[in-house]
Design a protein around this motif. Structure first.
Motif, short mmCIF file in Angstrom:
data_model
loop_
_atom_site.label_atom_id
_atom_site.label_comp_id
_atom_site.label_asym_id
_atom_site.label_seq_id
_atom_site.Cartn_x
_atom_site.Cartn_y
_atom_site.Cartn_z
N ASP A 1 36.29 0.82 20.20
CA ASP A 1 37.42 -0.16 20.98
C ASP A 1 38.38 0.10 20.02
N SER A 2 38.66 0.87 18.95
CA SER A 2 40.24 0.40 18.30
C SER A 2 39.58 -0.53 16.81
N VAL A 3 38.36 -0.82 17.02
CA VAL A 3 38.08 -1.75 15.81
C VAL A 3 37.69 -1.70 14.74
N ASN A 4 37.92 -2.44 13.44
CA ASN A 4 37.54 -1.53 11.92
C ASN A 4 38.13 -0.16 11.69
N ASP A 5 39.24 -0.45 11.34
CA ASP A 5 40.07 0.52 10.53
C ASP A 5 40.32 1.40 9.57
N ILE A 6 39.40 1.94 9.08
CA ILE A 6 38.31 1.87 8.25
C ILE A 6 37.35 3.57 7.78
N SER A 7 38.20 3.65 7.15
CA SER A 7 37.22 5.44 7.15
C SER A 7 36.52 6.04 5.64
N ALA A 8 35.31 6.65 5.96
CA ALA A 8 34.48 6.91 4.03
C ALA A 8 34.49 8.53 4.47
N LEU A 9 34.88 9.40 3.69
CA LEU A 9 35.03 11.31 3.82
C LEU A 9 34.32 11.27 2.43
N ALA B 1 32.86 10.84 -3.03
CA ALA B 1 33.58 9.81 -1.54
C ALA B 1 34.59 9.70 -1.87
N ALA B 2 36.10 9.23 -0.51
CA ALA B 2 37.30 8.97 -0.73
C ALA B 2 37.30 7.88 0.53
N MET B 3 37.86 7.08 0.42
CA MET B 3 38.07 6.35 1.25
C MET B 3 39.36 6.06 1.87
N THR B 4 39.66 6.20 3.27
CA THR B 4 40.57 6.49 4.24
C THR B 4 40.75 5.47 5.59
#
Length: 302
Positions: A172-180, A121-124
């Motif tokens: 809705d462009s809310v919570n700008d977090i992603s996990a790859l 896993a990686a976060m972006t």
């Protein structure tokens, strides 16, 4: 963070049209968005999945020459006074995340390998995966190059298999977090077995000092060198903020608390998400709470 009427926050996609290479495009390939059955409650996490064929094509697409070209194509002005070249033990866990955006242009963000059950896993940032409030506009040909530095890719390239984002970002462009979740490398090794992983914390109290890192497209670095801001977090507009003038290309880069330049280790408490103006003085990052935890859990289970 979503746009608000009380601030001029701007997404870290570069000035104007964003981080693009004029005249360079990749035919958009089909990606699958994993959704819950109609009879089930909406899943709070949206997952973009890339096929084995797409992942193979992504690795072939991002040649050394293409990577070099995308950096040279972007100049977001001089590096600001707060962003300094990172000096310390080489950060194996932080790297450039290359992809073709929804407009068909080559570009990049920053991502970080984190500790996870699947060691993959990686976060972006979510806007490095898909446009907010626009479910059909997703990025393709995505690969992660940990430890990137001035053309060197000492730990190889990892194709992104899935990219999880909050459903609230998609709609809705809310919570700008992603996990790859990334594939094993060409030798069959999993990501954190190769580079290690930063710890990650949720629901952590604000107020501590963090290091924000990223491959900003400002000169003279222009994405070739990792830059770092150091600042104390505080709450603002429902997110957390630090003094920082990293800009496009640094999107998704980690906020590391309790960070040591000697060990290269810290605890990821957010990622670079947005700026306060075209001439930035502040960097905003999401407060990692229950939604971010669900996104991370989805990625570490794939």
């Amino acid at each position: 963070m979503s746009e608000t009427s009380t601030s001029a926050i701007r997404r870290l996609r570069g000035r104007g049209a964003g981080l693009v290479v004029a005249g360079t495009a990749l035919a958009l390939v089909t990606t699958a968005t994993v959704t819950a059955p109609a009879s089930a409650a909406p899943n709070p996490v949206s997952v973009l999945a890339y096929t084995a064929k797409e992942r193979k094509e992504a690795l072939a697409y991002w040649t050394t020459a293409r990577i070099k070209a995308v950096g040279k194509s972007v100049d977001l002005g001089p590096t600001g006074p707060k962003a300094k070249p990172y000096k310390g033990t080489a950060l194996k866990t932080v790297g450039r995340l290359f992809f073709v955006n929804a407009s068909g242009a080559d570009t990049w963000c920053t991502a970080t390998a984190v500790k996870s059950a699947n060691r993959s896993a990686a976060m972006t940032a979510a806007h490095c995966v898909r446009r907010g409030s626009s479910p059909g506009n997703t990025n393709t040909a995505m690969v992660f190059v940990p430890g990137y530095h001035q053309g060197k890719m000492p730990y190889g390239t990892f194709a992104v298999r899935t990219a999880a984002t909050p459903r609230t970002w998609e709609n809705d462009s809310v919570n700008d977090i992603s996990a790859l979740t990334v594939d094993a490398d060409r030798k069959g090794r999993k990501l954190t077995d190769v580079v290690g992983g930063q710890a990650i914390a949720f629901n952590r109290a604000l107020g501590g000092t963090v290091s924000a890192l990223g491959y900003s497209a400002t000169r003279p670095q222009r994405g070739e060198e990792l830059l770092r801001c150091v600042g104390r977090t505080k709450k603002e507009h429902g997110t957390q903020v630090i003094p920082c003038d990293l800009t496009g290309g640094a999107s998704g880069g980690p906020w590391l608390a309790d960070f040591s330049t000697t060990t290269g280790k810290g605890t990821l408490v957010s990622v670079n998400a947005s700026l306060d103006s075209l001439t930035p003085t502040k960097m905003y990052g999401e407060i990692l709470g229950a939604t971010a935890k669900k996104v991370y859990d989805r990625a570490q289970q794939v």
